[in-house]
Design a protein around this motif. Structure first.
Motif: not given
Length: 296
Positions: A19-35
């Motif tokens: 939702h935040l990405g769709a609003e135009g924010h630059l969103v980064t997500g934490l990923a703990r695995s390759d999947d």
């Protein structure tokens, strides 16, 4: 705004990140695995590869941090403390995801008249004492120059959820009946995942440091859910004792299905103008994914 979402591959964090990405924010997500990294990349979300300690170090590159992970209580408190320490004195935004389980009441299927607004006093559910402590630490961080806030949703429903409706469908496969606990008049205030994501966006934009915001949109007693599931599945309903419920849903599931957790959201509605767009949880009845649970 540069927003770091911790828990971006989860049900709530993922919806908030998208939702935040769709609003135009630059969103980064934490990923703990390759999947997990591949999932985020496919959704157009930037990837921070690492663990919770990595997230603490990454706060310097973010304008705001949304914590929507669900680690063990002791881990949650330690990580939140580390994040707040890293953000102290910066004036940056931190939003912590809690849940109405903190004021859950063990009613064994009976109705409770208690319904809590954001700052109403209550007796904390012992299993959620750590979560309440994390809430309090976040709100207190407003005194350390952190724009820190808490969002406390009720029972969250919507595509891909694992809430009460899905649990009752699952009981059909295990017992041949749509089950509830006791009288089945207990209820959780609930909210659709899309409305939760919209509230997070409003809190990021206009929330007040140190505030708690509820996200609730309606209520449906568990027996009503079971009756709707039974009509859809062509089976009877069945009342279970708490002991019987534990054999169907496990001890924690039986606790959840036998409890009441009711809330109101006056601050979210009046201060932020938040209005839920989805209010009837029973609109999920009949979804193929749910019917599959009854047949499993």
């Amino acid at each position: 705004m540069r927003v770091l979402v911790i828990g971006a591959t989860g049900f709530v964090g993922g919806a908030v990140a998208r939702h935040l990405g769709a609003e135009g924010h630059l969103v980064t997500g934490l990923a703990r695995s390759d999947d997990a990294a591949r999932i985020l990349t496919a959704q157009g979300i930037r990837v921070l590869r690492g663990d919770l300690d990595t997230a603490v170090a990454a706060t310097a590159q973010a304008d705001a941090v949304v914590f929507a992970a669900q680690p063990a209580p002791d881990v949650e408190q330690a990580v939140v403390a580390g994040l707040l320490d890293a953000l102290a004195g910066t004036g940056k935004t931190f939003v912590f995801t809690s849940g109405s389980g903190v004021h859950l009441q063990r009613t064994a299927g009976a109705w409770s008249e208690d319904c809590f607004a954001e700052d109403d006093p209550f007796t904390v559910e012992p299993l959620a004492a750590g979560r309440l402590a994390a809430e309090e630490a976040v709100r207190a961080a407003a005194g350390r120059e952190v724009r820190a806030m808490v969002v406390r949703p009720g029972l969250i429903w919507g595509p891909g959820d694992h809430g009460h409706v899905s649990m009752i469908y699952r009981s059909v496969a295990r017992t041949g009946a749509a089950c509830y606990v006791g009288e089945g008049l207990n209820t959780y205030s609930h909210v659709h995942i899309a409305d939760v994501a919209r509230l997070f966006a409003s809190v990021l934009a206009n929330g007040t440091a140190g505030a708690l915001y509820h996200a609730v949109a309606g209520e449906t007693p568990n027996r009503w859910i079971a009756e709707a599931v039974a009509r859809d599945a062509g089976c009877p309903t069945r009342s279970l004792t708490p002991e019987e419920a534990a054999t169907v849903w496990g001890e924690f599931g039986a606790l959840v299905l036998g409890a009441s957790s009711r809330g109101r959201a006056p601050r979210s509605r009046t201060e932020l103008g938040w209005r839920p767009e989805h209010t009837d949880m029973l609109t999920m009845i009949g979804e193929p994914r749910l019917r599959d649970l009854a047949a499993a």
